[in-house]
Design a protein around this motif. Structure first.
Motif, PDB file in Angstrom:
ATOM      1  N   PRO A  13       0.827  -1.235  -0.011  1.00 55.17           N
ATOM      2  CA  PRO A  13       0.129   0.154   0.169  1.00 55.17           C
ATOM      3  C   PRO A  13       0.783   1.342  -0.050  1.00 55.17           C
ATOM      4  O   PRO A  13       1.664   1.437   0.614  1.00 55.17           O
ATOM      5  CB  PRO A  13      -0.630  -0.146   1.300  1.00 55.17           C
ATOM      6  N   ASN A  15       0.258   4.212   1.198  1.00 52.47           N
ATOM      7  CA  ASN A  15       0.151   4.998   2.341  1.00 52.47           C
ATOM      8  C   ASN A  15       0.656   4.448   3.607  1.00 52.47           C
ATOM      9  O   ASN A  15       0.898   4.996   4.576  1.00 52.47           O
ATOM     10  CB  ASN A  15      -1.169   5.290   2.457  1.00 52.47           C
ATOM     11  N   SER A  16       1.425   3.107   3.508  1.00 55.59           N
ATOM     12  CA  SER A  16       1.885   2.465   4.522  1.00 55.59           C
ATOM     13  C   SER A  16       3.343   2.795   4.641  1.00 55.59           C
ATOM     14  O   SER A  16       3.981   3.174   3.842  1.00 55.59           O
ATOM     15  CB  SER A  16       1.828   1.043   4.427  1.00 55.59           C
ATOM     16  N   LYS A  17       3.952   2.424   6.055  1.00 56.80           N
ATOM     17  CA  LYS A  17       5.218   2.479   6.175  1.00 56.80           C
ATOM     18  C   LYS A  17       5.787   0.860   6.188  1.00 56.80           C
ATOM     19  O   LYS A  17       5.041   0.027   6.153  1.00 56.80           O
ATOM     20  CB  LYS A  17       5.707   3.029   7.692  1.00 56.80           C
ATOM     21  N   ILE A  18       7.118   1.072   5.472  1.00 61.77           N
ATOM     22  CA  ILE A  18       7.591  -0.211   5.257  1.00 61.77           C
ATOM     23  C   ILE A  18       9.024  -0.292   5.738  1.00 61.77           C
ATOM     24  O   ILE A  18       9.705   0.739   5.914  1.00 61.77           O
ATOM     25  CB  ILE A  18       7.796  -0.932   3.759  1.00 61.77           C
ATOM     26  N   ASP A  76       8.678   6.122   5.067  1.00 60.31           N
ATOM     27  CA  ASP A  76       7.491   6.388   5.335  1.00 60.31           C
ATOM     28  C   ASP A  76       6.562   6.482   3.720  1.00 60.31           C
ATOM     29  O   ASP A  76       5.603   6.961   3.634  1.00 60.31           O
ATOM     30  CB  ASP A  76       7.070   7.397   6.276  1.00 60.31           C
ATOM     31  N   PRO A 119       5.802  -4.854   5.995  1.00 63.17           N
ATOM     32  CA  PRO A 119       4.864  -3.415   6.116  1.00 63.17           C
ATOM     33  C   PRO A 119       4.565  -3.420   7.900  1.00 63.17           C
ATOM     34  O   PRO A 119       4.664  -4.248   8.652  1.00 63.17           O
ATOM     35  CB  PRO A 119       3.491  -3.924   5.662  1.00 63.17           C
ATOM     36  N   GLY A 121       3.066  -0.521  11.238  1.00 64.76           N
ATOM     37  CA  GLY A 121       2.288   0.436  11.743  1.00 64.76           C
ATOM     38  C   GLY A 121       3.416   1.380  12.700  1.00 64.76           C
ATOM     39  O   GLY A 121       4.264   0.753  13.000  1.00 64.76           O
TER      40      GLY A 121
END
Length: 240
Positions: A13, A15-18, A76, A119, A121
């Protein structure tokens, strides 16, 4: 033929942080070829630190952490439209190229890294890096233990002796033989990180005819990391 490409449509995604974790491929063999000093080779870690800095700048990372031949990048902003195959292949090849560029030797075989995507949060960031820093400590204990044993026994004997020892056993064994791991350099126990820090800059404001204080960010390689905590990551702006 585009439809035959494996994982070409797999994306993370946007908009996610990885976290991207890179691991050196067969670096135990590379260490022998380069005749690295055991248990820790300062030049090797200087090179890894430069690789971390290159990765940080190239991919606008929030935080980069490394120990041994492992590097983890927190992003991010997901690059390449989130394409998994693109992220993994470019990250791994960039790290290998940077490693060769900074290592002033002739390699017997081309070094390589593998890459994986995790991934996360905001609530996972501290847990992840605590986990990897714990692994850095285990690596420190085991590396010093096997290096000491190999200085006294054959390789096979040393490997057999350390197999039945847990971390506390190795720690106590080293201490009994005059090696206190609490005294070794911090980076060997806790790893190295690259992130942004702010520095205070005082300049003269001609319009207002007075000195003025401002803050500028710069890329910082931290070889004296604390044990990771929520406060640490908040202080450097990685988590809120």
């Amino acid at each position: 033929m585009k439809e035959f490409e494996v994982y070409s449509s797999l994306r993370v995604p946007k908009n996610s942080k990885i976290i991207i974790r890179l691991d050196g491929r067969s670096f135990h063999k590379l260490a022998r070829d380069l005749k690295l000093v055991k248990p820790y080779d300062d030049n090797f870690y200087n090179v890894i630190s430069e690789v971390c800095r290159d990765l940080f700048e190239e991919f606008s990372a929030q935080f980069v952490y490394s120990f041994s031949d492992e590097i983890s990048l927190l992003l991010d902003n997901v690059p390449f439209d989130g394409r998994v195959e693109k992220i993994d292949s470019v990250m791994a090849s960039f790290a290998a190229s940077s490693f060769v560029m900074h290592y002033d030797v002739e390699f017997k075989k081309p070094p390589a890294f593998d890459s994986r995507i995790i991934p996360v949060g905001d609530g996972d960031i501290l847990d992840y890096f605590r986990w990897r820093q714990d692994e850095s400590w285990r690596n420190c204990v085991n590396s010093h233990g096997i290096a000491y044993l190999k200085s006294k026994y054959s390789n096979s004997q040393a490997n057999d002796k350390i197999k039945g020892m847990n971390l506390s056993d190795i720690h106590e064994f080293l201490f009994a033989n005059g090696i206190n791991l609490n005294d070794v350099e911090t980076y060997k126990k806790r790893g190295i990180a690259v992130y942004r820090k702010n520095k205070k800059v005082t300049g003269f404001n001609k319009k207002e005819n007075k000195n003025q204080v401002s803050y500028r960010s710069y890329i910082y390689a931290d070889w004296e990391l604390p044990i990771f905590s929520e406060k640490f990551f908040k202080d450097i702006g990685v988590i809120k």
